[in-house]
Design a protein around this motif. Structure first.
Motif, PDB file in Angstrom:
ATOM      1  N   VAL A 130       0.903  -1.082   0.055  1.00 51.37           N
ATOM      2  CA  VAL A 130      -0.035  -0.002  -0.101  1.00 51.37           C
ATOM      3  C   VAL A 130       0.758   1.173   0.363  1.00 51.37           C
ATOM      4  O   VAL A 130       0.148   2.563  -0.178  1.00 51.37           O
ATOM      5  N   GLY A 131       2.306   0.998   0.096  1.00 51.68           N
ATOM      6  CA  GLY A 131       2.813   2.399   0.108  1.00 51.68           C
ATOM      7  C   GLY A 131       3.716   2.337   1.376  1.00 51.68           C
ATOM      8  O   GLY A 131       4.657   1.579   1.698  1.00 51.68           O
ATOM      9  N   ALA A 132       3.465   3.451   2.307  1.00 52.47           N
ATOM     10  CA  ALA A 132       3.944   3.393   3.322  1.00 52.47           C
ATOM     11  C   ALA A 132       3.741   2.590   4.565  1.00 52.47           C
ATOM     12  O   ALA A 132       2.877   1.978   4.375  1.00 52.47           O
ATOM     13  N   SER A 133       4.670   2.635   5.451  1.00 52.12           N
ATOM     14  CA  SER A 133       4.437   1.624   6.665  1.00 52.12           C
ATOM     15  C   SER A 133       2.932   1.718   7.248  1.00 52.12           C
ATOM     16  O   SER A 133       2.304   2.958   7.339  1.00 52.12           O
ATOM     17  N   ILE A 134       2.392   0.724   7.692  1.00 49.98           N
ATOM     18  CA  ILE A 134       1.035   0.694   8.265  1.00 49.98           C
ATOM     19  C   ILE A 134       1.446   0.534   9.905  1.00 49.98           C
ATOM     20  O   ILE A 134       2.082  -0.493  10.130  1.00 49.98           O
ATOM     21  N   LEU A 135       0.944   1.355  10.554  1.00 51.60           N
ATOM     22  CA  LEU A 135       1.288   1.412  11.978  1.00 51.60           C
ATOM     23  C   LEU A 135       0.288   1.044  12.966  1.00 51.60           C
ATOM     24  O   LEU A 135       0.380   0.711  14.176  1.00 51.60           O
ATOM     25  N   THR A 136      -1.189   1.026  12.430  1.00 59.69           N
ATOM     26  CA  THR A 136      -2.195   0.771  13.269  1.00 59.69           C
ATOM     27  C   THR A 136      -2.897  -0.458  12.924  1.00 59.69           C
ATOM     28  O   THR A 136      -2.874  -1.179  11.525  1.00 59.69           O
ATOM     29  N   LYS A 137      -3.643  -1.085  13.482  1.00 57.16           N
ATOM     30  CA  LYS A 137      -4.407  -2.493  13.116  1.00 57.16           C
ATOM     31  C   LYS A 137      -5.437  -2.199  12.105  1.00 57.16           C
ATOM     32  O   LYS A 137      -6.186  -0.913  12.240  1.00 57.16           O
ATOM     33  N   PRO A 138      -5.692  -3.029  11.066  1.00 57.54           N
ATOM     34  CA  PRO A 138      -6.347  -2.790   9.800  1.00 57.54           C
ATOM     35  C   PRO A 138      -7.964  -2.741  10.618  1.00 57.54           C
ATOM     36  O   PRO A 138      -8.232  -3.553  11.520  1.00 57.54           O
ATOM     37  N   VAL A 139      -8.841  -1.857   9.777  1.00 58.97           N
ATOM     38  CA  VAL A 139     -10.130  -1.991  10.231  1.00 58.97           C
ATOM     39  C   VAL A 139     -10.981  -2.703   9.179  1.00 58.97           C
ATOM     40  O   VAL A 139     -10.801  -2.424   8.108  1.00 58.97           O
ATOM     41  N   VAL A 140     -11.637  -3.539   9.498  1.00 56.17           N
ATOM     42  CA  VAL A 140     -12.612  -4.554   8.384  1.00 56.17           C
ATOM     43  C   VAL A 140     -13.992  -4.004   8.753  1.00 56.17           C
ATOM     44  O   VAL A 140     -14.488  -4.063   9.908  1.00 56.17           O
ATOM     45  N   SER A 141     -14.718  -3.524   7.759  1.00 58.85           N
ATOM     46  CA  SER A 141     -16.184  -3.175   7.971  1.00 58.85           C
ATOM     47  C   SER A 141     -16.579  -3.564   6.711  1.00 58.85           C
ATOM     48  O   SER A 141     -16.448  -3.287   5.387  1.00 58.85           O
ATOM     49  N   GLU A 142     -17.751  -4.552   6.561  1.00 55.81           N
ATOM     50  CA  GLU A 142     -18.417  -5.288   5.469  1.00 55.81           C
ATOM     51  C   GLU A 142     -17.746  -5.605   4.499  1.00 55.81           C
ATOM     52  O   GLU A 142     -17.880  -5.007   3.165  1.00 55.81           O
ATOM     53  N   ASN A 143     -16.525  -6.387   4.616  1.00 55.14           N
ATOM     54  CA  ASN A 143     -15.774  -7.009   3.713  1.00 55.14           C
ATOM     55  C   ASN A 143     -14.783  -6.099   2.913  1.00 55.14           C
ATOM     56  O   ASN A 143     -14.146  -6.095   2.035  1.00 55.14           O
ATOM     57  N   GLU A 144     -14.770  -4.678   3.513  1.00 55.17           N
ATOM     58  CA  GLU A 144     -13.817  -3.627   3.085  1.00 55.17           C
ATOM     59  C   GLU A 144     -12.539  -3.880   4.186  1.00 55.17           C
ATOM     60  O   GLU A 144     -12.831  -3.679   5.392  1.00 55.17           O
ATOM     61  N   ILE A 145     -11.269  -3.295   3.667  1.00 62.27           N
ATOM     62  CA  ILE A 145     -10.287  -3.352   4.514  1.00 62.27           C
ATOM     63  C   ILE A 145      -9.833  -1.915   4.564  1.00 62.27           C
ATOM     64  O   ILE A 145      -9.410  -1.492   3.452  1.00 62.27           O
ATOM     65  N   TYR A 146      -9.687  -1.389   5.440  1.00 69.89           N
ATOM     66  CA  TYR A 146      -8.854   0.063   5.770  1.00 69.89           C
ATOM     67  C   TYR A 146      -7.772  -0.041   6.398  1.00 69.89           C
ATOM     68  O   TYR A 146      -7.564  -0.527   7.688  1.00 69.89           O
ATOM     69  N   VAL A 147      -6.681   0.901   6.037  1.00 73.18           N
ATOM     70  CA  VAL A 147      -5.468   0.862   6.759  1.00 73.18           C
ATOM     71  C   VAL A 147      -5.088   2.267   6.880  1.00 73.18           C
ATOM     72  O   VAL A 147      -5.313   2.997   5.945  1.00 73.18           O
ATOM     73  N   LEU A 148      -4.476   2.931   7.900  1.00 73.69           N
ATOM     74  CA  LEU A 148      -3.753   4.024   7.896  1.00 73.69           C
ATOM     75  C   LEU A 148      -2.475   3.853   7.819  1.00 73.69           C
ATOM     76  O   LEU A 148      -1.701   3.295   8.756  1.00 73.69           O
ATOM     77  N   THR A 149      -1.751   4.592   6.997  1.00 73.00           N
ATOM     78  CA  THR A 149      -0.191   4.521   6.777  1.00 73.00           C
ATOM     79  C   THR A 149       0.602   5.713   7.728  1.00 73.00           C
ATOM     80  O   THR A 149      -0.129   6.761   7.972  1.00 73.00           O
ATOM     81  N   LYS A 150       1.641   5.372   7.795  1.00 70.21           N
ATOM     82  CA  LYS A 150       2.628   6.558   8.366  1.00 70.21           C
ATOM     83  C   LYS A 150       2.509   7.750   7.985  1.00 70.21           C
ATOM     84  O   LYS A 150       2.602   9.163   8.677  1.00 70.21           O
ATOM     85  N   THR A 151       2.110   7.944   6.683  1.00 69.88           N
ATOM     86  CA  THR A 151       2.117   9.272   5.956  1.00 69.88           C
ATOM     87  C   THR A 151       0.692   9.864   6.117  1.00 69.88           C
ATOM     88  O   THR A 151       0.484  11.162   5.744  1.00 69.88           O
ATOM     89  N   GLY A 152      -0.079   9.245   6.780  1.00 69.30           N
ATOM     90  CA  GLY A 152      -1.688   9.741   7.134  1.00 69.30           C
ATOM     91  C   GLY A 152      -2.523   9.287   6.190  1.00 69.30           C
ATOM     92  O   GLY A 152      -3.701   9.667   6.329  1.00 69.30           O
ATOM     93  N   THR A 153      -2.308   8.636   5.101  1.00 68.02           N
ATOM     94  CA  THR A 153      -3.175   8.107   4.245  1.00 68.02           C
ATOM     95  C   THR A 153      -4.022   7.020   4.528  1.00 68.02           C
ATOM     96  O   THR A 153      -3.586   6.045   5.210  1.00 68.02           O
ATOM     97  N   ILE A 154      -5.362   7.141   4.491  1.00 67.87           N
ATOM     98  CA  ILE A 154      -6.156   5.895   4.610  1.00 67.87           C
ATOM     99  C   ILE A 154      -6.585   5.307   3.243  1.00 67.87           C
ATOM    100  O   ILE A 154      -6.756   5.835   2.245  1.00 67.87           O
ATOM    101  N   THR A 155      -6.172   4.013   3.316  1.00 69.95           N
ATOM    102  CA  THR A 155      -6.318   3.054   1.897  1.00 69.95           C
ATOM    103  C   THR A 155      -7.291   2.052   2.183  1.00 69.95           C
ATOM    104  O   THR A 155      -7.358   1.489   3.184  1.00 69.95           O
TER     105      THR A 155
END
Length: 85
Positions: free
Chosen positions: A60-85
């Motif tokens: 996904v690019g930059a480091s992932i520092l927090t636990k991913p979030v799963v909502s209705e089969n969608e996965i969200y991550v917050l990267t070190k740069t502040g991007t939500i993917t």
């Protein structure tokens, strides 16, 4: 990365492929009976909760520092740069 039996502490499976990767805490993806983890190198890993094998992996690019979030089969991550993917 280990999976253990809650009632007796016995190891169910062990996955050493991710040693030294700076893994996040896992999130559970029920539709695939899988664990989703990010790492410090910017990869998202989907691992079988049943036997620990790698099911999918994407960068996904930059480091992932927090636990991913799963909502209705969608996965969200917050990267070190502040991007939500």
């Amino acid at each position: 990365l280990y999976a253990v039996n809650r009632s007796n502490g016995a190891t169910l499976w062990h996955q050493d492929q991710f040693d030294s990767r700076g893994l996040t805490a896992p999130a559970y993806l029920p539709s695939h009976n899988a664990l989703v983890l990010g790492d410090a190198q910017g990869f998202l890993h989907v691992i079988s909760a049943k036997d620990g094998h790698l099911m999918a992996q994407t960068q996904v690019g930059a480091s992932i520092l927090t636990k991913p979030v799963v909502s209705e089969n969608e996965i969200y991550v917050l990267t070190k740069t502040g991007t939500i993917t």
